[in-house]
Structure formats: C-alpha cells, structure tokens
Design a protein around this motif. Structure first.
Motif, PDB file in Angstrom:
ATOM      1  N   ARG A 162       0.873  -1.071  -0.020  1.00  0.00           N
ATOM      2  CA  ARG A 162      -0.028  -0.081  -0.012  1.00  0.00           C
ATOM      3  C   ARG A 162       0.815   1.212   0.043  1.00  0.00           C
ATOM      4  O   ARG A 162       1.838   1.357   0.576  1.00  0.00           O
ATOM      5  N   HIS A 163       0.578   2.417  -0.701  1.00  0.00           N
ATOM      6  CA  HIS A 163       1.245   3.385  -0.643  1.00  0.00           C
ATOM      7  C   HIS A 163       1.304   4.222   0.628  1.00  0.00           C
ATOM      8  O   HIS A 163       2.462   4.870   1.025  1.00  0.00           O
ATOM      9  N   GLN A 164       0.380   4.128   1.348  1.00  0.00           N
ATOM     10  CA  GLN A 164       0.484   4.600   2.917  1.00  0.00           C
ATOM     11  C   GLN A 164       1.353   3.829   3.821  1.00  0.00           C
ATOM     12  O   GLN A 164       2.219   4.282   4.365  1.00  0.00           O
ATOM     13  N   VAL A 165       0.781   2.554   3.802  1.00  0.00           N
ATOM     14  CA  VAL A 165       1.533   1.888   5.023  1.00  0.00           C
ATOM     15  C   VAL A 165       1.499   0.538   4.537  1.00  0.00           C
ATOM     16  O   VAL A 165       0.395  -0.111   4.121  1.00  0.00           O
ATOM     17  N   ASP A 166       2.711  -0.285   4.523  1.00  0.00           N
ATOM     18  CA  ASP A 166       2.763  -1.861   4.126  1.00  0.00           C
ATOM     19  C   ASP A 166       2.343  -2.480   5.228  1.00  0.00           C
ATOM     20  O   ASP A 166       3.297  -3.260   5.757  1.00  0.00           O
ATOM     21  N   THR A 167       1.056  -2.888   5.445  1.00  0.00           N
ATOM     22  CA  THR A 167       0.659  -3.709   6.653  1.00  0.00           C
ATOM     23  C   THR A 167      -0.779  -3.979   6.450  1.00  0.00           C
ATOM     24  O   THR A 167      -1.651  -3.306   5.715  1.00  0.00           O
ATOM     25  N   VAL A 168      -1.201  -5.168   6.877  1.00  0.00           N
ATOM     26  CA  VAL A 168      -2.427  -5.726   6.849  1.00  0.00           C
ATOM     27  C   VAL A 168      -3.446  -5.009   8.074  1.00  0.00           C
ATOM     28  O   VAL A 168      -4.574  -4.730   8.005  1.00  0.00           O
ATOM     29  N   VAL A 169      -2.818  -4.232   8.875  1.00  0.00           N
ATOM     30  CA  VAL A 169      -3.226  -3.431  10.187  1.00  0.00           C
ATOM     31  C   VAL A 169      -3.784  -2.302   9.525  1.00  0.00           C
ATOM     32  O   VAL A 169      -3.063  -1.318   8.978  1.00  0.00           O
ATOM     33  N   GLU A 170      -5.000  -2.084   9.723  1.00  0.00           N
ATOM     34  CA  GLU A 170      -5.650  -0.724   9.483  1.00  0.00           C
ATOM     35  C   GLU A 170      -6.177   0.151  10.626  1.00  0.00           C
ATOM     36  O   GLU A 170      -6.274  -0.365  11.463  1.00  0.00           O
ATOM     37  N   GLY A 171      -5.960   1.571  10.317  1.00  0.00           N
ATOM     38  CA  GLY A 171      -6.319   2.502  11.365  1.00  0.00           C
ATOM     39  C   GLY A 171      -5.192   3.109  12.135  1.00  0.00           C
ATOM     40  O   GLY A 171      -5.158   4.351  12.495  1.00  0.00           O
ATOM     41  N   ILE A 172      -3.846   2.414  11.873  1.00  0.00           N
ATOM     42  CA  ILE A 172      -2.721   2.991  12.593  1.00  0.00           C
ATOM     43  C   ILE A 172      -1.687   2.593  11.532  1.00  0.00           C
ATOM     44  O   ILE A 172      -1.554   1.918  10.779  1.00  0.00           O
ATOM     45  N   GLY A 173      -0.647   3.680  11.823  1.00  0.00           N
ATOM     46  CA  GLY A 173       0.494   3.551  10.912  1.00  0.00           C
ATOM     47  C   GLY A 173       0.361   4.768  10.083  1.00  0.00           C
ATOM     48  O   GLY A 173      -0.497   4.824   9.292  1.00  0.00           O
ATOM     49  N   ILE A 174       1.569   5.442   9.867  1.00  0.00           N
ATOM     50  CA  ILE A 174       1.613   6.481   8.766  1.00  0.00           C
ATOM     51  C   ILE A 174       2.991   6.767   8.505  1.00  0.00           C
ATOM     52  O   ILE A 174       4.088   6.599   9.211  1.00  0.00           O
ATOM     53  N   ASN A 175       3.451   7.511   7.310  1.00  0.00           N
ATOM     54  CA  ASN A 175       4.686   7.985   7.108  1.00  0.00           C
ATOM     55  C   ASN A 175       4.812   9.344   6.766  1.00  0.00           C
ATOM     56  O   ASN A 175       5.541   9.864   5.850  1.00  0.00           O
ATOM     57  N   ARG A 176       4.074   9.983   7.383  1.00  0.00           N
ATOM     58  CA  ARG A 176       4.313  11.577   7.711  1.00  0.00           C
ATOM     59  C   ARG A 176       3.841  12.143   9.072  1.00  0.00           C
ATOM     60  O   ARG A 176       3.030  11.112   9.854  1.00  0.00           O
ATOM     61  N   LEU A 177       4.589  13.322   9.590  1.00  0.00           N
ATOM     62  CA  LEU A 177       3.928  13.765  10.958  1.00  0.00           C
ATOM     63  C   LEU A 177       2.913  14.617  10.696  1.00  0.00           C
ATOM     64  O   LEU A 177       2.750  15.610  10.096  1.00  0.00           O
ATOM     65  N   THR A 178       1.827  14.279  11.438  1.00  0.00           N
ATOM     66  CA  THR A 178       0.688  15.120  11.616  1.00  0.00           C
ATOM     67  C   THR A 178       0.793  16.396  12.896  1.00  0.00           C
ATOM     68  O   THR A 178       1.623  16.145  13.599  1.00  0.00           O
ATOM     69  N   HIS A 179       0.082  17.255  12.695  1.00  0.00           N
ATOM     70  CA  HIS A 179      -0.047  18.237  13.950  1.00  0.00           C
ATOM     71  C   HIS A 179      -0.442  17.246  15.106  1.00  0.00           C
ATOM     72  O   HIS A 179       0.318  17.816  16.315  1.00  0.00           O
ATOM     73  N   ASN A 180      -1.167  16.478  15.155  1.00  0.00           N
ATOM     74  CA  ASN A 180      -1.839  15.718  16.565  1.00  0.00           C
ATOM     75  C   ASN A 180      -0.702  14.917  16.749  1.00  0.00           C
ATOM     76  O   ASN A 180      -0.530  14.850  18.178  1.00  0.00           O
ATOM     77  N   MET A 181      -0.041  14.393  15.920  1.00  0.00           N
ATOM     78  CA  MET A 181       1.157  13.366  16.195  1.00  0.00           C
ATOM     79  C   MET A 181       2.437  14.238  16.982  1.00  0.00           C
ATOM     80  O   MET A 181       3.111  13.805  17.980  1.00  0.00           O
ATOM     81  N   GLU A 182       2.469  15.344  16.522  1.00  0.00           N
ATOM     82  CA  GLU A 182       3.497  16.247  16.863  1.00  0.00           C
ATOM     83  C   GLU A 182       3.526  16.685  18.304  1.00  0.00           C
ATOM     84  O   GLU A 182       4.264  16.997  19.076  1.00  0.00           O
ATOM     85  N   LEU A 183       2.080  17.076  18.583  1.00  0.00           N
ATOM     86  CA  LEU A 183       1.687  17.293  20.126  1.00  0.00           C
ATOM     87  C   LEU A 183       2.129  16.323  21.108  1.00  0.00           C
ATOM     88  O   LEU A 183       2.428  16.445  22.289  1.00  0.00           O
ATOM     89  N   GLY A 184       2.218  14.899  20.646  1.00  0.00           N
ATOM     90  CA  GLY A 184       2.470  13.792  21.575  1.00  0.00           C
ATOM     91  C   GLY A 184       4.133  13.428  21.433  1.00  0.00           C
ATOM     92  O   GLY A 184       4.529  12.786  22.380  1.00  0.00           O
TER      93      GLY A 184
END
Length: 472
Positions: A351-373
C-alpha cells in the motif's frame, strides 16, 4: 558517649599492629559517623520526596462517584459515546504477572474510538459557528474507514450529510457500513499525501467545491486553521459582505444556507482535545490514578498524544509507548529521530500509505496531532503483521475477545514493553481496544486473504512472546 567509645575500641582492634596516635583514631571515627549520618539523611530525604509525590497525585485524583447506570437515560446516540469500560485481559495479565487493561472503545455506538473524535470535531465547529445543523450542510472527510463511520453516525444524529473519501483497498465491511448510514462514499486508489488524488486531499477539494461559486476562494469562510475548510452556498453578495456590516436577512442567509465542512482529522486540534479532555481523564478515574504505562498506536496521532499528555500531566512517571505496524515511519521517528528507512521508501510497499494488513494505525508523515505527543512518547515497538494476526486469534481462543487489527497490534506492544522492562509485580499497563473484528472479515479475519498476502496464521507466536526472556 559509651557508643562512641565502643566503636572506637572496635576500630582500634581491627587496625594493623602498630600504635596510632589518638588524633588519627579520632578522625577515622568522625569519618565513619559522618558517612553513617549522610546515609540516614539521604534515605530520609528520598522517603520524604516519595511521600510528597504520593500526596500530590492524591490531590489531583478525583474519586469516581457511585454510578447506577441501569437507570440512566442518555440523550440519543451521542449520549452513548465515551465512558467505555476498562477490561482486564486475563490471559496476558496472568501469564505476565502484570495488569494489562484495555479501554473497550469498540463499545462506542459507531463501533470505534473515532466516535469521540468525530463528535468533538463537529461540536467544536458548531461552537465556532462554522456548522449549523439541519441546514443541508455536508461534512467531508478522508479516512480508511472508522472515522468515516463515526462521522456518518453523528452526522445523521445531528442533521448533516456526509461524504467519505477512502482508499479502495480497505475492508469491504467499512464501505457497507458507510452506505447503510446514508453516507456518500468515494473510493480512490491508495496514494501518498503528496499526490493530489490522495483520499485526504480529495476530501479537502470536494469541500472547497461545495460552494458552487465561480471563485472558490470567495465561497470559503474563515476557519481557526489553514487546513480546515468551510464553504458556503450563500449568494456572492452575502459572501462579499460577511466581514463587513450585514443586514439581518444577510446574516440569516449566511447561517442557514448549506455549508461544506472538511473535518481534517489528521490536523484538527479537536482530535487531540477529544482524548485530552475525555478519554485520558476517564482512564485516570477508572484506575484510581494507578497507571504505570500507556500503550497505543497512531494514525492521526490524536489518541496517543491526547491521552498520553493528560496522563503525564497527572503523573510524570507514567511511561507512554507507541505501537507501530510494519511499513510505518513513526517507530523510527520515536526511536531514532528520523521518519523513514530504506524499506519504507515510496513504491516498495503493498500500500502507498503503510505496508501492513493492520488498518487504522501507521503513517509515513508527521501530523499536527502526532507532533503534540512526540515529546512525551519515550519508547516504540514494531509489530509485525504475523504478530498482530496471532494476537487476534490468541485472544479469541483464551479470552473470547473478537478484536480488530489495531487492537491486536496494541496488545502485542504491551507484551514487548513488559518483557523489555522486566515487569512482573502487578504493574498496570493501559491500552486502547480501538474496534472489534466485525469490520475486518474481508482482510484481517480472512484466512484466504492472509494466505495470499503471505502472512502466517500462528497463535503460538504469542505463546513464544509470553515465555521469551526480556528483550528490547
């Protein structure tokens, strides 16, 4: 005085056979007494600081009231959101000698933790005057499914329409749920965020064009953030006058004409706030403030950031750890400060976003919400597809829990954390059970699909994890 003389005589008896002068013996005695006094003082200080910390935590803790929920009547479907129970994962807790507690977010009416986020985003927009119910307004969102289902559920309850843009390779159950809820669904090929046709970017564009004016910018209303989009179908004259003096009729037209709203769960601060002001305090009350670690995955980053920061504000010693599936760059960001490695280069993944069968978590960019944590996340654990699949089957077999892929991923990370720290004395680890397995029949819970994808189905993997020695 007698004690000092006794100690002095004892020391003298142990000294080599020579005749020391009285001054030398006196200084040795004073040194021993000084060391003993410092040891007592440091121990007393440590106990004092420990007691002060315990009292501070107790002061911050608000005892849970006695609740008789059987007689409660909640206000519609929205009243069902939140206040989910914590469930002890018996098999894992007993095997490890700790308490692994899962926040049962799959019990929300929309079936996932995303109900909290969707509700907060919509209600914040209403408080800011950006959305008005029962006006024909439409909410747009790009999602792999769960947030879309939550938005569609709450939109119907509040009097809005919903358009959901999603990748065409997500589980079919999510698409069917959205259609059953009356949402308009647009499925697109998976793509990187830099692609204009990526599902989040398309949702933003659809909201921009909702105004139907020749000049898109003219129909856009001011919003608290540049990523959020709100457009109006009011007349161009009303839109021209919106920041000046308006007549009563113009104000009414601007308020009641349909609007397009791009919720933007990845960058919208309401995502973080839903957990900082909601889920986090719930966990603190449910555990009576007795939490040693919090483990969660991240897609938008709102869950781990919001809950993690709240818990750390109550007790800075609580450890916050990330659960990250294969192909996601967040593990490397937490562990090494970089987002990618060679395996995660675009074009090398299923998959272009994340190479996994797991859906809903995992990403290849930093979001504003992730930066807060990021500042409060102290560790991360990579979870393979095989481990996540194994955990899901293990939980059904030993606990009767039928959970989705991200929930399984989180629980694998809990085991890895406990093993790494060598915990076995009842420490409490809290995680999120994001959704149930009923949204994953066509992929994560489909043995044929997993075989075709080359992902083994072996619950013994979890037995091996539980019995293995501690490792990083």
């Amino acid at each position: 005085m007698n004690l000092q003389l006794g100690i002095r005589d004892y020391i003298a008896s142990k000294l080599p056979r020579f005749h020391p002068n009285r001054i030398a013996v006196k200084y040795v005695l004073y040194g021993l007494l000084l060391g003993f006094s410092l040891s007592l003082a440091s121990t007393s200080l440590a106990l004092h600081l420990q007691e002060r910390k315990r009292k501070r935590i107790e002061q911050n803790f608000e005892p849970r009231p006695i609740e008789l929920r059987s007689d409660e009547v909640v206000n519609g479907v929205i009243g069902l959101i939140g206040n989910t129970p914590l469930v002890r994962i018996n098999s894992l807790s007993d095997a490890l000698g700790v308490e692994i507690l899962g926040k049962a977010e799959f019990l929300n009416p929309g079936g996932s933790v995303k109900d909290r986020v969707a509700l907060r985003m919509i209600e914040d927009a209403e408080r800011q005057g950006l959305l008005h119910p029962h006006t024909g307004s439409r909410i747009f969102e790009g999602t792999v499914g769960s947030t879309g289902i939550s938005i569609a559920t709450i939109a119907k309850a509040k009097g809005y329409e919903a358009t959901i843009i999603m990748p065409d390779d997500v589980a079919e159950e999510k698409v069917k749920a959205l259609l059953a809820l009356g949402a308009e669904v647009e499925r697109v090929r998976p793509a990187s965020i830099v692609d204009k046709k990526q599902f989040v970017n398309l949702a933003r564009e659809r909201a921009k064009h909702f105004g139907h004016t020749a000049n898109i910018n003219k129909s856009m209303l001011r919003t608290p953030s540049s990523s959020m989009v709100v457009t109006s179908t009011a007349s161009e004259q009303v839109l021209d006058d919106q920041y000046g003096v308006m007549t009563q009729d113009e104000e009414e037209e601007l308020r009641t004409k349909p609007r397009g709203f791009f919720a933007d769960q990845f960058e919208n601060r309401s995502n973080f706030d839903a957990h900082y002001h909601g889920t986090g305090p719930e966990i603190w009350r449910q555990t009576s403030g007795q939490v040693h670690a919090f483990v969660a995955g991240a897609g938008t980053g709102g869950t781990i950031s919001g809950i993690g920061r709240y818990l750390k504000s109550m007790n800075e010693d609580i450890l916050v750890a990330l659960s990250d599936p294969e192909g996601s760059g967040l593990y490397n960001k937490v562990k090494y400060g970089v987002m990618f490695d060679r395996k995660e280069a675009e074009g090398t993944k299923r998959r272009h976003q994340v190479d996994t069968v797991v859906e809903g978590i995992g990403i290849n960019r930093l979001t504003h919400n992730m930066e807060l944590g990021l500042p409060i996340i102290s560790d991360a654990f990579r979870v393979t597809d095989a481990e996540a699949v194994a955990m899901s089957r293990y939980l059904v077999q030993h606990d009767g829990l039928f959970l989705g892929s991200s929930s399984a991923c989180n629980l694998v990370a809990c085991i890895k954390l406990v093993k790494k720290l060598g915990w076995k004395e009842g420490q409490r680890i809290v995680t999120i059970l994001c959704d149930s397995g009923n949204r994953h029949y066509s992929k994560f819970w489909n043995d044929d699909y997993l075989h075709r994808a080359g992902i083994p189905i072996n619950p013994n993997i979890i037995d091996d994890l539980l019995t293995s020695p501690g490792s990083a």
